[in-house]
Structure formats: C-alpha cells, structure tokens
Motif scaffolding. Structure first.
Motif, PDB file in Angstrom:
ATOM      1  N   GLY A 416       0.777  -1.227   0.000  1.00  0.00           N
ATOM      2  CA  GLY A 416       0.000   0.000   0.000  1.00  0.00           C
ATOM      3  C   GLY A 416       0.811   1.279   0.000  1.00  0.00           C
ATOM      4  O   GLY A 416       0.237   2.368   0.133  1.00  0.00           O
ATOM      5  N   THR A 417       2.118   1.177  -0.173  1.00  0.00           N
ATOM      6  CA  THR A 417       2.954   2.377  -0.170  1.00  0.00           C
ATOM      7  C   THR A 417       3.371   2.741  -1.599  1.00  0.00           C
ATOM      8  O   THR A 417       3.485   1.890  -2.473  1.00  0.00           O
ATOM      9  CB  THR A 417       4.216   2.168   0.683  1.00  0.00           C
ATOM     10  N   PHE A 418       3.592   4.028  -1.809  1.00  0.00           N
ATOM     11  CA  PHE A 418       4.091   4.536  -3.083  1.00  0.00           C
ATOM     12  C   PHE A 418       5.589   4.794  -2.939  1.00  0.00           C
ATOM     13  O   PHE A 418       6.011   5.460  -1.977  1.00  0.00           O
ATOM     14  CB  PHE A 418       3.380   5.839  -3.463  1.00  0.00           C
ATOM     15  N   VAL A 419       6.372   4.287  -3.852  1.00  0.00           N
ATOM     16  CA  VAL A 419       7.820   4.463  -3.776  1.00  0.00           C
ATOM     17  C   VAL A 419       8.365   4.813  -5.157  1.00  0.00           C
ATOM     18  O   VAL A 419       7.748   4.509  -6.184  1.00  0.00           O
ATOM     19  CB  VAL A 419       8.527   3.186  -3.244  1.00  0.00           C
ATOM     20  N   ARG A 420       9.517   5.449  -5.160  1.00  0.00           N
ATOM     21  CA  ARG A 420      10.229   5.697  -6.413  1.00  0.00           C
ATOM     22  C   ARG A 420      11.027   4.455  -6.766  1.00  0.00           C
ATOM     23  O   ARG A 420      11.607   3.793  -5.891  1.00  0.00           O
ATOM     24  CB  ARG A 420      11.169   6.895  -6.278  1.00  0.00           C
ATOM     25  N   ALA A 421      11.055   4.139  -8.036  1.00  0.00           N
ATOM     26  CA  ALA A 421      11.757   2.939  -8.477  1.00  0.00           C
ATOM     27  C   ALA A 421      12.421   3.200  -9.814  1.00  0.00           C
ATOM     28  O   ALA A 421      11.973   4.041 -10.603  1.00  0.00           O
ATOM     29  CB  ALA A 421      10.788   1.765  -8.590  1.00  0.00           C
ATOM     30  N   ARG A 422      13.502   2.473 -10.057  1.00  0.00           N
ATOM     31  CA  ARG A 422      14.206   2.565 -11.342  1.00  0.00           C
ATOM     32  C   ARG A 422      13.991   1.258 -12.110  1.00  0.00           C
ATOM     33  O   ARG A 422      14.215   0.162 -11.578  1.00  0.00           O
ATOM     34  CB  ARG A 422      15.692   2.811 -11.118  1.00  0.00           C
ATOM     35  N   ILE A 423      13.546   1.382 -13.340  1.00  0.00           N
ATOM     36  CA  ILE A 423      13.322   0.204 -14.168  1.00  0.00           C
ATOM     37  C   ILE A 423      14.667  -0.334 -14.638  1.00  0.00           C
ATOM     38  O   ILE A 423      15.479   0.399 -15.228  1.00  0.00           O
ATOM     39  CB  ILE A 423      12.413   0.542 -15.362  1.00  0.00           C
ATOM     40  N   VAL A 424      14.899  -1.623 -14.369  1.00  0.00           N
ATOM     41  CA  VAL A 424      16.196  -2.228 -14.689  1.00  0.00           C
ATOM     42  C   VAL A 424      16.081  -3.368 -15.685  1.00  0.00           C
ATOM     43  O   VAL A 424      17.099  -3.892 -16.150  1.00  0.00           O
ATOM     44  CB  VAL A 424      16.891  -2.724 -13.402  1.00  0.00           C
TER      45      VAL A 424
END
Length: 437
Positions: A416-424
């Motif tokens: 349920g959390t929103f996080v920043r992510a990098r597509i790898v």
C-alpha cells in the motif's frame, strides 16, 4: 426452498467471485450485507456452512468457467448434508433454467441484485440499513468504484443489456459518499468502473458528466491515483480529455475498447464510431496529454472479417503502438444480432489471427519496455511476489487485474505504499525495478 441452518450460531460464508470488476463490487456489496446481518464472512471453504458462487455469463469461456466452478462447489455441497450452496449473478440472470437442470445440488439461484433474497436464504434477518457498505476483496489500498450499471449501446455481439439492463448512472452524491468512505478506510487508488463510464450523467440532471464527477473525486486528497476504465470511444467529450490534462491525480491511463478498426466491421458491430473517429480521438488524447498510456481491446474473427480487414487492423496496431492490448476470439452469443450474421470465420482461422495479433503486440511492448530501462517511476506496492525480497507493484499506467505488473526489489517495502523505483529490466510484459531513495 432453501433449508435453514440447523443451529442458531452465525452461518460461516465462503464466496467465490468470478468475472469482471463489476461482479467483484457486487460480491463486496453482498458480503457487506451478510456481515451486517450477522454472518461470519470470508470463511475458508472447508470451514464454511454456506458457499456462494457469483457467476459471469458474458461470453462462452466465462460461462464455462462459471459452470466448472459451480460443479466443483456442488461436490463440496454433497459431502456434508447440512452444507448449502447458492449461485448468483450474470449467468443466473441469463440461463436460470439451464443451471437448475444442470446442477440440482444447488440450494438456490439468484439474479444480480437479489442480495436481500440471498441473505434470507442464508438464514439471516433483514438489515434495517440498505447502505451497509462493502467488504473489500481487493487489497486495502485499492478499490473499484462503480459509477453506473447497465448499457444502452447494444453492440451487436454483446449480451450485457439483456443481463444488466439499461444504462443507469448512480447519483453523484451517492458515489462521493462511498468514495469518502473508501478514502477513510485507507484506499489510495480508486478505479472507476461501469459498462460505459464516458456516458456517466446522461440520465441525471442537465450538465452533469463524467468530467464533473472526476473533478469532485480529484478533490479527495487521500486518492493518490484515480483511474477511469471502460471509456466508450463514441462518447468521449473534450471536457473529459481536458480533465486528463488538468486533474493531477487522474492518472494518464485511458481504457478505450475499440474492438476493431475496419469500418465495415465496426458498422456490423454497431459500435457507432468509424475508423476515422477512433484515429482522431487517439490523436487528440495524445496531443492534449503527452505520454498518455492507451489500453484497448479487439475482437478477432467477427462474422465477415476478411484477411484484408484483419491485416488492416494489424497495421493500425503496429502504427499506433498501444501500451496494453487485450484480444478475444469472437464468441457467438445467443440472442445477439451478430449471432445470426452469415460468413462465420472458421475457428482455426480465428485462432491464427488471435495468435498473430498478440505476437505483434508482444513485440511492441518489448520494444517499449526496453526503452524504459534506466528511467525512474512511481510505483504502488501491492503484495509480496512469492520470492524473498521481491514485491508485486504497479506503475500508474498498470491497472490492477488486467495489465502487467512491476516486479520490485528493495528493503523496507510494505503493502500500500508509493515508492520511487528505477526500471532495470523486463520479462515480455512485466517490468523489473529496484526501489530508490
């Protein structure tokens, strides 16, 4: 007549919900009513006194799935004489007598909106409050919000009007009240559904449209993502497109079921749009909302579809580069005008066309996903993905249940959390990403 429980203890209810998100909302409403009336809902099947199957009757594969499920539950029902089995929903509304003859072990059959009757059959007293809310079957942070029911479009292949009746918008204040309840419960992503959400408000007071509803929903600060599903291309307005360009929490994701892009097939389908209409609409959306993600669906093998028309469709799919495509083999449905059309496409040809379309779309998605490697996105964490340290997550342009997912790695993640992510990386349709600070 359904049998009453042999003891006075609260009945333990297990429910199986099949089909689309609209069916899921029906199931959630029923569970809310049953719980308010005193039932213990959500019981595992082996601990339940009562099992309820909410069926789908839209097309042949869905009906087969529903019948298989009913038969499986019928075996559970006959193991213990005091158990009871009830079947409800779209398939009952469409084929009640056929079901009664096919599965006599079922204790009762109920239509789509017969929730009070289901509660009585379970052995529960009537609730004084009709608005007892829903018990969500989705993760706590995401929910569907139905804005309308029924349909007046009468596409020639579709059974929905005969199953769910004419188009009916829910009053806006009722929707907003439910939305506020969802927000208070912890929902941060809300997905608006209906048979044709773009037509919302046409049967309400003058001047009310889906763009008005979206504006009010956008003001609910708890909603980080608002997603609109089932937008019929014949009913899109400039105001709706403007809403996408101006409302910050209306995600840039358009679910636009085109069904085909050959004019003769669109006419035979009674879609009320032309190829040029569809192409103009896509162009307008992409100009007004740069980077908008487009999802669509196509029906392959509609009666009379020629190889040339199918290749025309493939050409548009290649040129338009949709982000998400769902494709279905045409299913002749009894009682629909299309079922009487001549020039049926042989089943082996239909399956070959379906394969070719989805192979093309897979290559389009692979190229798009490859280009996304190294970019940063916001994702919503849904649940652990079964492997240590890997979570199932979604970007704003990945709708729950129907689209691919993002497999996310990272420490300290939670549902349920929103996080920043990098597509790898990617695996065909699914993305792979790592959480970043």
């Amino acid at each position: 007549m359904a049998r009453k429980p042999e003891s006075s203890r609260a009945p333990r209810v297990h429910l199986a919900s099949l089909g689309c998100a609209k069916n899921l909302v029906d199931s959630e409403r029923l569970l809310g009513r049953l719980a308010a009336a005193g039932a213990i809902v959500g019981a595992p099947l082996d601990e339940a006194d009562v099992a309820i199957v909410n069926t789908c009757g839209f097309i042949a594969p869905a009906r087969e799935e529903s019948i298989d499920a009913i038969c499986e539950y019928a075996g559970w029902r006959t193991e213990v004489p005091t158990r009871r089995l009830f079947v409800m929903g779209c398939l009952v509304a469409r084929s009640p007598e056929e079901l009664r003859a096919l599965v006599p072990e079922v204790d009762g059959f109920f239509g789509i909106d017969e929730h009070a009757a289901v509660a009585r059959a379970v052995g529960l007293a009537e609730s004084d409050d009709e608005d007892v809310g829903r018990l969500l079957l989705t993760p706590h942070h995401t929910a569907y919000l139905r804005v309308s029911d029924g349909c007046d479009n009468r596409c020639s292949y579709c059974t929905i009007p005969s199953i769910r009746g004419p188009f009916r918008s829910r009053p806006m204040d009722e929707i907003l009240h439910e939305a506020s309840d969802l927000a208070a419960f912890g929902v941060r992503e809300v997905n608006l559904i209906g048979q044709d959400t773009s037509l919302y408000g046409v049967d309400l007071s003058p001047g009310v449209g889906i763009h008005d509803l979206l504006r009010h929903l956008s003001a609910i600060q708890e909603f980080r993502w608002i997603r609109l599903l089932y937008v019929h291309p014949a009913h899109v307005t400039s105001e709706l497109i403007d809403a996408y360009a101006t409302l910050p929490n209306l995600v840039p994701y358009v679910d636009l079921p085109l069904q085909h892009l050959s004019d003769p097939i669109l006419a035979a389908m009674s879609r009320h749009v032309t190829q040029a209409d569809c192409l103009r609409l896509i162009e307008r959306w992409r100009e007004r909302v740069p980077g908008v993600s487009l999802r669509t669906t196509f029906i392959v093998g509609f009666p009379g579809e020629t190889e040339e028309q199918f290749r025309e469709l493939l050409g548009f799919v290649r040129d338009l580069s949709f982000d998400h495509v769902g494709a279905f083999a045409y299913s002749p449905e009894e009682g629909t005008p299309a079922a009487t059309l001549p020039n049926r496409v042989p089943s082996d040809v239909v399956e070959d066309r379906l394969r070719r379309l989805m192979e093309l779309q897979r290559e389009i998605v692979r190229r798009a996903n490859k280009a996304r490697i190294g970019t940063d996105v916001e994702v919503l964490v849904d649940a652990p993905a079964g492997r240590r340290g890997v979570w199932s997550a979604r970007t704003a342009t990945q709708a729950p249940d129907v689209d691919a997912i993002t497999r996310l790695r990272g420490k300290g993640l939670s549902t349920g959390t929103f996080v920043r992510a990098r597509i790898v990386g990617f695996d065909d349709y699914d993305l792979e990403a790592v959480a970043i600070a």
